[in-house]
Motif scaffolding. Structure first.
Motif, short mmCIF file in Angstrom:
data_model
loop_
_atom_site.label_atom_id
_atom_site.label_comp_id
_atom_site.label_asym_id
_atom_site.label_seq_id
_atom_site.Cartn_x
_atom_site.Cartn_y
_atom_site.Cartn_z
N GLY A 3 37.77 38.02 40.65
CA GLY A 3 37.55 38.86 39.49
C GLY A 3 37.44 40.32 39.89
N GLU A 4 37.45 41.20 38.90
CA GLU A 4 37.41 42.63 39.19
C GLU A 4 36.14 43.03 39.91
N HIS A 5 35.02 42.39 39.56
CA HIS A 5 33.74 42.70 40.21
C HIS A 5 33.28 41.44 40.95
N SER A 6 33.86 41.21 42.09
CA SER A 6 33.67 39.94 42.79
C SER A 6 32.53 40.02 43.79
N ARG B 190 40.19 46.00 41.86
CA ARG B 190 40.21 46.40 40.45
C ARG B 190 41.62 46.57 39.87
N MET B 191 42.58 45.98 40.52
CA MET B 191 43.95 46.04 40.02
C MET B 191 44.13 45.00 38.91
N SER B 192 44.91 45.32 37.89
CA SER B 192 45.17 44.36 36.82
C SER B 192 46.03 43.22 37.36
#
Length: 259
Positions: free
Chosen positions: A6-9, A33-35
């Protein structure tokens, strides 16, 4: 397939993603933080497995995401734990301590019910030919948490293998399992089953072969079971006897081997 987080892993998710990458041979890519769209474009791969705290989520460009969730299998599991019967277990003749091979595991819904039926002394081997589905299943079984401890324990007991069922069966010894089970994708899907639609995107949609059934009959001691729609011609084509159920669209066909 790409494996990321996930973005905030958390560090735990990163370690799980890296371990699964090594196990599967799929590429691990730090999220940074890449889509997901940009990840797919940059690495030229439309399939992305996102490792999450309670399991994982599978993405394919242009398709609906698929998350691990036991769905109705959890309801069936709770009924079993209350002492109620289950039609699949009855058709297969499952007993505590059994060894069961689920040849077309998908997201492991039926595997989880088999695991409850076989109990802590039993063994359930879940085979899945699709690499993305196998990866999602493996993470889900290991990390999904329901509200029922006994159900969670049943999930943890299931073994997974990324392999086509025919290849796996060919390598197994005669009479080495009690039950062999098939739940291939229906030729004509039940359109109301919204939970199956995303799964169909990733699954192997081939029909069940007569050779696979022959191998299953060699490997199984007690029964070979096929799950199909009511009125399916697959039972007659492959030599299964229908276990009739009233007021249901799903039927189990059985080849009994210990009569």
């Amino acid at each position: 397939m790409i494996i990321t987080t996930g973005e905030h892993s958390a560090e735990e998710s990163v370690q799980r993603a890296m371990a699964l990458s090594k196990q599967s041979g799929a590429r691990f890519v730090p999220r940074n933080r890449m889509s997901l769209t940009k990840l797919a474009e940059r690495y030229g791969d439309d399939d992305i497995l996102v490792i999450l705290a309670g399991g994982a989520r599978l993405h394919r460009t242009g398709a609906e995401p698929l998350s691990f969730h036991p769905s109705m299998a959890f309801v069936r599991g709770k009924r079993l734990l209350r002492g109620e019967p289950d039609a699949m277990l009855e058709a297969a003749g499952v007993r505590p301590g059994d060894t069961i091979i689920d040849c077309t595991a998908g997201l492991g819904a039926d595997s989880s019910v088999f695991s409850l039926g076989a109990g802590p002394s039993g063994r359930v081997l879940a085979l899945e030919d699709s690499l993305p589905l196998w990866a999602l299943l493996t993470e889900g079984l290991a990390y999904y948490e329901s509200s029922v401890a006994d159900y969670n324990a049943a999930l943890r007991r299931i073994e997974t293998r990324h392999v086509h069922h025919l290849q796996a069966l060919r390598g197994m010894s005669d009479k080495s399992a009690d039950v062999v089970y098939f739940d291939p994708m229906f030729r004509h899907p039940i359109m109301e089953s919204a939970a199956i639609s995303p799964l169909r995107t990733f699954a192997n949609n081939e029909g069940l072969s007569q050779e696979a059934v022959k191998e299953a009959c060699r490997v199984a001691r007690r029964s070979v079971v096929l799950k199909e729609k009511m009125g399916s011609e697959e039972f007659a084509r492959l030599g299964f006897r229908e276990a009739r159920r009233a007021h249901t669209k799903i039927v189990y066909g059985v080849i009994s081997l210990d009569d």
